[in-house]
Structures are given as structure tokens and as C-alpha cells.
Design an enzyme around this catalytic site. Structure first.
Site, PDB file in Angstrom:
ATOM      1  N   HIS A 180      33.347  46.389  46.335  1.00 10.66           N
ATOM      2  CA  HIS A 180      34.177  45.385  47.002  1.00 10.66           C
ATOM      3  C   HIS A 180      35.477  45.993  47.533  1.00 10.66           C
ATOM      4  O   HIS A 180      35.941  47.023  47.018  1.00 10.66           O
ATOM      5  CB  HIS A 180      34.564  44.279  46.006  1.00 10.66           C
ATOM      6  N   CYS A 267      38.094  40.523  38.921  1.00 11.48           N
ATOM      7  CA  CYS A 267      36.830  39.769  38.972  1.00 11.48           C
ATOM      8  C   CYS A 267      36.775  38.628  37.973  1.00 11.48           C
ATOM      9  O   CYS A 267      36.040  37.665  38.175  1.00 11.48           O
ATOM     10  CB  CYS A 267      35.646  40.674  38.659  1.00 11.48           C
TER      11      CYS A 267
END
Ligand code: GLY
Length: 278
Positions: A180, A267
Site C-alpha cells: 500500500h 492498518c
């Protein structure tokens, strides 16, 4: 009721904010965590009990930094569901259901969106768009979005349209060799980003002071910023020293088992600031 159960059962619209300015939505570690998606990390055995203990400590660390923590119950159907960041975005004005890029994660967001829908108007990324929240880095009114295997151009375009009414600009950023965008860059102070230049085009971040990760600490660019506080993994001591040398206060947590699941500190929460622009 045990303290942990009370925390899990706490509803979003609690009236007891204890004077805290921030709220974090989190979700307890799935018992199926070992079946998580992996893209750039080799599969190694995960100690579930240790992962759960680390996650609980992560939640306590957020609380110690002035955050009201909502802990949603674990779900055995969704191995990656502890990584709530990927399923929804929370802006001051709106929340967005992201439509995650991995099939196994597509339906993961329901419980998180129920929470966000209580406090924000809810919009959605629609098929064929895909977007993972881990690819979205907001700095003020600039929203940087990683061009990753999880977030496609249609997802980027839809996000731009959804956020335009509130004056946000969306900028697509090239990444490589990581899952990411926020594997490669996060904001660590008002004017500062922490960056892994091997994994991301640094050009879009030219307006900010750039701290680079230390040699040998490739995964060290991911940090949770909450006001003046920074929550950071304890396994990157040299990069931590760089942060502290730059005048940034750091609170560390051990997330080693969650890192084996290709997770990082951002996250594990969706942060919202109460009442005013974050
Ligand atoms: N295991 C984190 C992810 O791949 O989404």
C-alpha cells in the site's frame, strides 16, 4: 462485565467521551488471521494469542494517547478484518466505503460501516472501482492515493468525484514492491512525512520535509499520527531515533505478529477527531 467486554460492547454514540478528542474504530484479531492475504511478505507461522495480546496493547496505547477506542468483535470469516483501515475512509465531512481490492476482503467492512454511518454521511466506491484504505494518505486537503494492485484507476477517479464537493484534491502516486501507499509513506508531523524512497515516487511529497527510513529498516515508514502524538512499531530503532532527532515524540508498540500478516500500525484503526477538522 469484564473491562474487555465492556470495551467491546461500547457503542459509538456513547456520551462518556472522558474529554477525549479522538475516536479510533478497531476490530479484534480474527481467529483465522493465519489465512490472511499476503503479497510482499512470505508466509510464516503467526502466534494468534500473541497477535491478540499485541492488538489489545495497541488499543491501550491509543487510549493512553487520548483516544476513545471502539473495539468491534473479531470475525472468523474474515482473516484480515483486524486491518480496518482498508475497508473505509473517514473524513471530517464524509465516510467512504472503499470496496477493497482483494476478493477475500470485499465484504469485510459491514460492521465498520455501521459505526461510521452513525456519525458521517456514507458514500461508496462502486464496481468496477477498487480501493484499499491503506492506499489513501490525507494531508490537509490533499489526498494521495497509491497506484497499487488493490486500488485501481476507477477507484481513484471515484474517490476524486466523491471528495470534490469538500475541496479535497486526489493525487495518484506510483508505488512499487509494497502493498500500500502507507507502507511507503505516512505523515509524522504537520509538515513532515516519513518515507521509504525505494517504494514510492517522492516527487508528490516535495512540499513536505521528508524523513527517510534508516538502512535495513525497509518497513519503517508506517506510523499513526494523532495530534502531536505518534504511535510507532518498536522494531525500527534507527528510524525511531531519526524521528526523535527531528523533535517528534514517539510511543512504541510491538506489532510483530500483525506484521507477519502484512499489517502495520495504521492498518489497525480508523481515526476520527471529534468536533473539528483533523
Ligand atoms: N494481509 C493484509 C492484506 O493483504 O490485506
Amino acid at each position: 462485565m469484564a473491562a474487555h467486554d465492556a470495551l467491546c460492547a461500547r457503542s459509538w454514540d456513547t456520551t462518556a467521551y472522558n474529554g477525549r478528542m479522538w475516536t479510533a474504530i478497531t476490530r479484534d484479531v480474527s481467529p483465522a488471521l493465519a489465512k490472511c492475504e499476503l503479497s510482499f511478505v512470505d508466509r510464516t507461522p503467526i502466534d494468534l494469542a500473541r497477535a491478540q495480546a499485541q492488538h489489545a496493547a495497541y488499543c491501550r496505547a491509543l487510549e493512553s494517547l487520548g483516544c476513545e477506542v471502539i473495539r468491534l468483535p473479531a470475525d472468523a470469516h474474515f482473516p484480515d478484518s483486524v486491518f480496518v483501515e482498508d475497508v473505509a475512509l473517514a473524513f471530517d465531512e464524509v465516510a467512504i466505503a472503499t470496496r477493497p481490492g482483494a476478493d477475500s476482503r470485499r465484504e469485510e467492512g459491514t460492521k465498520v460501516l455501521e459505526q461510521l454511518g452513525m456519525v458521517r454521511p456514507l458514500r461508496r466506491i462502486e464496481a468496477p472501482g477498487t480501493l484499499d484504505g491503506g492506499d489513501v494518505l490525507r494531508i490537509g486537503k490533499r489526498v494521495f492515493v497509491g497506484r497499487s494492485a488493490r486500488s485501481n484507476p476507477e477507484g481513484h477517479a471515484q474517490l476524486q468525484s466523491l471528495l470534490a464537493p469538500w475541496g479535497y484534491t486526489v493525487e495518484s502516486v506510483s508505488i512499487r514492491d509494497c502493498l500500500h501507499l502507507k507502507s511507503a509513506v505516512t505523515q509524522v508531523a504537520e509538515d513532515t512525512v516519513l518515507i521509504q524512497p525505494d517504494w514510492v515516487d517522492v516527487t508528490p511529497f516535495a512540499a513536505y520535509r521528508q524523513l527517510t527510513v534508516a538502512p535495513g529498516e525497509a518497513h519503517a515508514a508506517n506510523a499513526v499520527r494523532m495530534g502531536q502524538a505518534l504511535l510507532y512499531p518498536d522494531c525500527f530503532p534507527q528510524t525511531q531515533a531519526r524521528l526523535q532527532a527531528a523533535g517528534i515524540a514517539v510511543t512504541t508498540v510491538d506489532v510483530s505478529e500483525l506484521q507477519k500478516a502484512e499489517g502495520a500500525v495504521t492498518c489497525c484503526s480508523i481515526l476520527l477527531r471529534r468536533g473539528e477538522a483533523a
